[in-house]
Design a protein around this motif. Structure first.
Motif, PDB file in Angstrom:
ATOM      1  N   THR A   1      61.037  59.659 -23.616  1.00  0.00           N
ATOM      2  CA  THR A   1      61.944  59.981 -22.336  1.00  0.00           C
ATOM      3  C   THR A   1      61.876  61.338 -22.087  1.00  0.00           C
ATOM      4  O   THR A   1      61.488  62.219 -23.109  1.00  0.00           O
ATOM      5  CB  THR A   1      63.586  59.613 -22.504  1.00  0.00           C
ATOM      6  OG1 THR A   1      64.052  60.375 -23.398  1.00  0.00           O
ATOM      7  CG2 THR A   1      63.483  58.217 -22.801  1.00  0.00           C
TER       8      THR A   1
ATOM      9  N   ARG B 151      70.716  41.032 -19.724  1.00  0.00           N
ATOM     10  CA  ARG B 151      70.083  42.222 -19.289  1.00  0.00           C
ATOM     11  C   ARG B 151      70.593  42.378 -17.962  1.00  0.00           C
ATOM     12  O   ARG B 151      71.061  41.741 -17.130  1.00  0.00           O
ATOM     13  CB  ARG B 151      68.573  41.967 -18.959  1.00  0.00           C
ATOM     14  CG  ARG B 151      67.555  42.111 -20.032  1.00  0.00           C
ATOM     15  CD  ARG B 151      66.256  42.005 -19.980  1.00  0.00           C
ATOM     16  NE  ARG B 151      65.831  40.781 -19.179  1.00  0.00           N
ATOM     17  CZ  ARG B 151      64.556  40.529 -18.738  1.00  0.00           C
ATOM     18  NH1 ARG B 151      63.740  41.529 -18.770  1.00  0.00           N
ATOM     19  NH2 ARG B 151      64.254  39.523 -18.532  1.00  0.00           N
TER      20      ARG B 151
ATOM     21  N   GLY C  71      69.561  45.546 -15.800  1.00  0.00           N
ATOM     22  CA  GLY C  71      68.784  46.564 -15.505  1.00  0.00           C
ATOM     23  C   GLY C  71      68.100  47.079 -16.761  1.00  0.00           C
ATOM     24  O   GLY C  71      67.403  46.232 -17.558  1.00  0.00           O
ATOM     25  N   ARG C  72      68.150  48.433 -17.321  1.00  0.00           N
ATOM     26  CA  ARG C  72      67.876  48.717 -18.384  1.00  0.00           C
ATOM     27  C   ARG C  72      68.917  48.470 -19.641  1.00  0.00           C
ATOM     28  O   ARG C  72      68.414  48.815 -20.741  1.00  0.00           O
ATOM     29  CB  ARG C  72      67.430  50.337 -18.351  1.00  0.00           C
ATOM     30  CG  ARG C  72      66.551  50.691 -17.457  1.00  0.00           C
ATOM     31  CD  ARG C  72      65.477  51.586 -17.970  1.00  0.00           C
ATOM     32  NE  ARG C  72      64.429  51.189 -18.378  1.00  0.00           N
ATOM     33  CZ  ARG C  72      63.116  50.727 -17.695  1.00  0.00           C
ATOM     34  NH1 ARG C  72      63.109  51.171 -16.569  1.00  0.00           N
ATOM     35  NH2 ARG C  72      62.190  50.499 -18.378  1.00  0.00           N
ATOM     36  N   TYR C  73      70.009  48.139 -19.299  1.00  0.00           N
ATOM     37  CA  TYR C  73      70.798  47.902 -20.230  1.00  0.00           C
ATOM     38  C   TYR C  73      70.979  46.436 -20.854  1.00  0.00           C
ATOM     39  O   TYR C  73      70.912  45.551 -19.875  1.00  0.00           O
ATOM     40  CB  TYR C  73      72.390  48.268 -19.510  1.00  0.00           C
ATOM     41  CG  TYR C  73      73.539  48.030 -20.641  1.00  0.00           C
ATOM     42  CD1 TYR C  73      73.841  49.390 -21.386  1.00  0.00           C
ATOM     43  CD2 TYR C  73      74.410  47.119 -20.898  1.00  0.00           C
ATOM     44  CE1 TYR C  73      74.943  49.503 -22.075  1.00  0.00           C
ATOM     45  CE2 TYR C  73      75.511  47.105 -21.885  1.00  0.00           C
ATOM     46  CZ  TYR C  73      75.421  48.262 -22.646  1.00  0.00           C
ATOM     47  OH  TYR C  73      76.504  48.436 -23.492  1.00  0.00           O
ATOM     48  N   ILE C  74      70.708  46.770 -22.114  1.00  0.00           N
ATOM     49  CA  ILE C  74      70.803  45.235 -22.628  1.00  0.00           C
ATOM     50  C   ILE C  74      72.087  45.244 -23.779  1.00  0.00           C
ATOM     51  O   ILE C  74      72.336  46.088 -24.510  1.00  0.00           O
ATOM     52  CB  ILE C  74      69.421  45.259 -23.891  1.00  0.00           C
ATOM     53  CG1 ILE C  74      68.162  45.294 -22.697  1.00  0.00           C
ATOM     54  CG2 ILE C  74      69.276  44.030 -24.855  1.00  0.00           C
ATOM     55  CD1 ILE C  74      66.871  45.125 -23.416  1.00  0.00           C
TER      56      ILE C  74
ATOM     57  N   ARG D  86      59.226  51.629 -22.618  1.00  0.00           N
ATOM     58  CA  ARG D  86      58.459  50.386 -21.767  1.00  0.00           C
ATOM     59  C   ARG D  86      58.274  49.505 -22.785  1.00  0.00           C
ATOM     60  O   ARG D  86      58.238  49.556 -23.769  1.00  0.00           O
ATOM     61  CB  ARG D  86      57.181  51.194 -21.449  1.00  0.00           C
ATOM     62  CG  ARG D  86      57.113  52.256 -20.311  1.00  0.00           C
ATOM     63  CD  ARG D  86      56.047  52.304 -19.927  1.00  0.00           C
ATOM     64  NE  ARG D  86      55.111  53.315 -20.778  1.00  0.00           N
ATOM     65  CZ  ARG D  86      54.925  54.600 -20.782  1.00  0.00           C
ATOM     66  NH1 ARG D  86      56.051  55.222 -20.077  1.00  0.00           N
ATOM     67  NH2 ARG D  86      54.382  55.339 -21.728  1.00  0.00           N
ATOM     68  N   GLN D  87      58.100  48.359 -22.152  1.00  0.00           N
ATOM     69  CA  GLN D  87      57.944  47.030 -23.067  1.00  0.00           C
ATOM     70  C   GLN D  87      56.309  47.277 -23.911  1.00  0.00           C
ATOM     71  O   GLN D  87      56.392  46.807 -24.833  1.00  0.00           O
ATOM     72  CB  GLN D  87      57.417  45.755 -22.205  1.00  0.00           C
ATOM     73  CG  GLN D  87      58.744  45.369 -21.561  1.00  0.00           C
ATOM     74  CD  GLN D  87      58.701  44.015 -20.546  1.00  0.00           C
ATOM     75  OE1 GLN D  87      57.634  43.553 -20.491  1.00  0.00           O
ATOM     76  NE2 GLN D  87      60.013  43.542 -20.458  1.00  0.00           N
TER      77      GLN D  87
ATOM     78  N   SER E 125      57.151  40.830 -22.812  1.00  0.00           N
ATOM     79  CA  SER E 125      57.975  40.332 -21.641  1.00  0.00           C
ATOM     80  C   SER E 125      58.338  38.776 -21.595  1.00  0.00           C
ATOM     81  O   SER E 125      59.547  38.467 -21.375  1.00  0.00           O
ATOM     82  CB  SER E 125      56.816  40.134 -20.411  1.00  0.00           C
ATOM     83  OG  SER E 125      57.474  39.603 -19.224  1.00  0.00           O
TER      84      SER E 125
ATOM     85  N   GLU F 255      71.347  51.354 -23.457  1.00  0.00           N
ATOM     86  CA  GLU F 255      70.187  51.690 -22.591  1.00  0.00           C
ATOM     87  C   GLU F 255      69.183  51.500 -23.385  1.00  0.00           C
ATOM     88  O   GLU F 255      68.782  52.399 -24.363  1.00  0.00           O
ATOM     89  CB  GLU F 255      70.579  52.931 -22.066  1.00  0.00           C
ATOM     90  CG  GLU F 255      71.664  53.149 -20.907  1.00  0.00           C
ATOM     91  CD  GLU F 255      71.199  52.348 -19.588  1.00  0.00           C
ATOM     92  OE1 GLU F 255      72.089  51.384 -18.968  1.00  0.00           O
ATOM     93  OE2 GLU F 255      70.073  52.528 -19.092  1.00  0.00           O
ATOM     94  N   MET F 256      67.912  50.925 -22.688  1.00  0.00           N
ATOM     95  CA  MET F 256      66.651  50.759 -23.332  1.00  0.00           C
ATOM     96  C   MET F 256      65.735  51.544 -22.448  1.00  0.00           C
ATOM     97  O   MET F 256      65.162  50.980 -21.549  1.00  0.00           O
ATOM     98  CB  MET F 256      66.347  49.264 -23.532  1.00  0.00           C
ATOM     99  CG  MET F 256      64.836  49.059 -24.098  1.00  0.00           C
ATOM    100  SD  MET F 256      64.335  50.154 -25.613  1.00  0.00           S
ATOM    101  CE  MET F 256      65.190  49.476 -26.908  1.00  0.00           C
ATOM    102  N   PRO F 257      65.293  52.736 -22.580  1.00  0.00           N
ATOM    103  CA  PRO F 257      64.342  53.419 -21.881  1.00  0.00           C
ATOM    104  C   PRO F 257      62.921  53.066 -22.235  1.00  0.00           C
ATOM    105  O   PRO F 257      61.999  53.696 -21.601  1.00  0.00           O
ATOM    106  CB  PRO F 257      64.739  54.950 -22.125  1.00  0.00           C
ATOM    107  CG  PRO F 257      65.171  54.899 -23.544  1.00  0.00           C
ATOM    108  CD  PRO F 257      65.943  53.715 -23.789  1.00  0.00           C
TER     109      PRO F 257
END
Lengths: 250, 250
Positions: free
Chosen positions: B102, B212, B214-217, B182-183, B198, B178-180
């Motif tokens: 990030t 999930r 959004g980006r929050y897990i 990418r997969q 995925s 928050e998981m910034p």
DNA sequence: CGAACGCTTGAGAGGCATCAAGAAACGTGG
DNA sequence: CCACGTTTCTTGATGCCTCTCAAGCGTTCG
């Protein structure tokens, strides 16, 4: 018992560091008591308490865990001169088990002795730190192989790693080694089944990357083997320049 | 810049150790200079020289290598308060690259400053040793997952590890993050393709192990998630009792 | 010599990779 | 604030690699 010819620990450490007499005395005290192990004997139980550490005098050991479904992962193989448990000192209980891969002899010493070394010798502290980093690098190489390489390359990496580590205490070693590990154990180091290891070994023989004579494995083309696995021999090129030789009072 | 509210490094270290003023001074000196990084910017080139180390002030970084066929393996993710390069101090050149996951801010300092800490503070030395051991444990967990677990469990482990590490500097954190990343990056940590990640995330959602937004897990059933991956939260239970607080002249 | 152990070889199944295309999210500039 | 392009995520189809199960072979050691 420990000092028949010379302690493997001191031999290994001397490879990196010129030891003072005081340091030699500190180290030899660690090897006062000894214990023999039969092959497959368990030295440290998984999830057991962790009071002692061990110096390997003879034979090979390995550190392992089981997954819930009963499969096994081997993390490290310990050779003569290695310190078993050095990378677990901060934990109260062992997350991993330790067992003998061959008949072996180890010298146990309490964790607190490590403390004494840390307090008395800056150089040894830095070196122990370095050993931990080397173990770290070994595992990272194996992680990369496990995640991103095929079966043959994974097995080849394991063999090359064993060779590299044995060479530290046996500098005159040829391009080959006695491999006492079962194929099942090798598989458990890089996430393969014993059968896939068998296939991989066959393939490596056929492509001329290794040669087998009983348990003795040699590498006719070591450079090609190294580049195929992208293996670099870190154990020879340590930067000891930054090592402090002496503590400094605050 | 470094000490606006409080240095993350000192906050993290204070979690484990009561620092003396002298130690605080030693540490804050490391964060005198700063550098901003954009996402995907490379901080350390693979196989480049390794002169500096870095304290992460803001954002996430990661350590990686490429295999010959262009695939990538990510070894560690570095969070605010972490020291990048601590596990590579003994090497003259970096075997691994470091890049920003990030936008981030880091504080570079030369390796020799580490030396100074080693010489002046026994407690900090032991703690740095401990950090290296923790990194080691993280990688071993991931090695086991990569070698012996299915895709869903591997991804779950990565998420749990991130949560555990973030909680060190944010003790009041909920059961989520928050998981910034990418997969694709997550996949590179445990030997999976972005597509398998995925699928795994979808499966984890459907079985109620993660939620999930959004980006929050978040983890509705953290205990089940932990036991499924056999993940134990080592970062909270360090045995600092053996730490020396003072050097001892030989 | 026989039994136990480890290695080899074969057949079938499953999981993950790859390729490809579409959907959603994100960021940027008008 | 919206339109557009880019990035990231999702979904589907196909193929390969490794696993599992099973049996045969070789070695070692009591």
């Amino acid at each position: 018992m420990a000092g028949e010819n010379q302690s493997c620990l001191i031999r290994k450490i001397s490879y990196y560091l010129d030891l003072t007499d005081d340091e030699k005395k500190l180290l030899s005290r660690l090897e006062e008591t000894g214990r023999d192990l039969k092959r497959d004997e368990i030295l440290v139980e998984e999830a057991g308490p962790l009071k002692d550490m061990y110096i390997v005098g003879r034979g090979w050991l390995y550190t392992y865990t089981h997954t819930m479904d009963g499969r096994r992962q081997i993390f490290e193989v310990h050779f003569p001169g290695d310190i078993v448990g050095a990378s677990q000192a901060p934990f109260e209980r062992s997350a991993y088990g330790v067992a003998a891969a061959t008949d072996a002899h180890v010298c146990p010493f309490p964790k607190s002795s490590l403390n004494e070394i840390f307090v008395r010798s800056a150089g040894l502290t830095a070196l122990f730190y370095t050993f931990a980093v080397l173990d770290h690098a070994t595992i990272m190489d194996r992680l990369r192989a496990t995640g991103r390489m095929g079966a043959a390359e994974r097995v080849l990496l394991v063999l090359l790693q064993c060779l590299a580590r044995l060479r530290i205490t046996n500098p005159d070693m040829q391009d080959g080694l006695e491999m006492p590990l079962r194929q099942e154990l090798i598989g458990d180091m890089v996430g393969l089944s014993n059968i896939s290891v068998s296939h991989a070994v066959k393939e490596l023989s056929e492509t001329g990357l290794i040669e087998r004579d009983g348990r003795y494995i040699s590498f006719p083309n070591l450079d090609r083997a190294r580049s195929l696995t992208d293996f670099s021999d870190r154990f020879y090129s340590i930067d000891t320049a930054w090592f402090p030789r002496r503590w400094q009072a605050p």
